[in-house]
Design a protein around this motif. Structure first.
Motif: not given
Length: 163
Positions: A42-47, A58-64, A72-75
């Motif tokens: 829900l957070y990811l979809i909303s963002d 980018g936020v997911l990678a830098d501030q999971p 952070a998830p891998g490639p």
């Protein structure tokens, strides 16, 4: 007699809503597998909806931690998340469009017809006068109450303000 176009749109809405729910459920399942919880999706979809997919990733990678992840998830996981989020975004926009088309036709016959909304494929009407949402799948009525910012929202707001 029912308007055949309303009937066609209703069937299309039902099919697209089910598909959108399945896409969301798949995203939740994938995020659970990499350490998230049901709210992570829900957070990811909303963002992604609010700020765009690239920024959300980018936020997911830098501030999971902003999304409830320890790392952070891998490639490969990022690629799967990207595909899922793009499909959810596209499905949401299409469902919005078709719901508006149907509401327009229904309002032509009944100007007091309530507008229909959806959240991840679950259809509802909202009454601001009563302060409640009525879900169309089961008639459930939920009172709405104002809420403040969550800690995640505060984190994102503060981070954006400091940029």
């Amino acid at each position: 007699m029912a308007n055949p176009e309303v009937t066609r749109l209703t069937l299309d809405i039902d099919a697209r809503a089910k598909n959108l729910k399945a896409l969301h459920d798949g995203l939740v399942k994938h995020l659970l597998a990499i350490g998230g919880d049901k709210d992570t999706a829900l957070y990811l979809i909303s963002d992604a909806e609010e700020y765009g997919l690239e920024r959300a990733l980018g936020v997911l990678a830098d501030q999971p931690a902003a999304f409830g992840l320890d790392a952070a998830p891998g490639p490969a996981d990022t690629a799967k998340l990207t595909t899922a989020l793009k499909a959810i975004e596209s499905g949401t926009l299409e469902l919005d469009k078709i719901i508006r088309q149907r509401d327009h036709l229904l309002a032509a016959d009944n100007p007091k017809h309530p507008l229909t909304f959806h959240y991840l494929g679950r259809l509802f009407n909202f009454s601001s006068a009563r302060g409640e949402v009525t879900y169309l799948d089961n008639g459930e009525k939920v009172k709405m109450k104002p809420v403040g910012l969550s800690s995640r929202e505060k984190l994102l707001r503060d981070r954006d303000r400091d940029r």
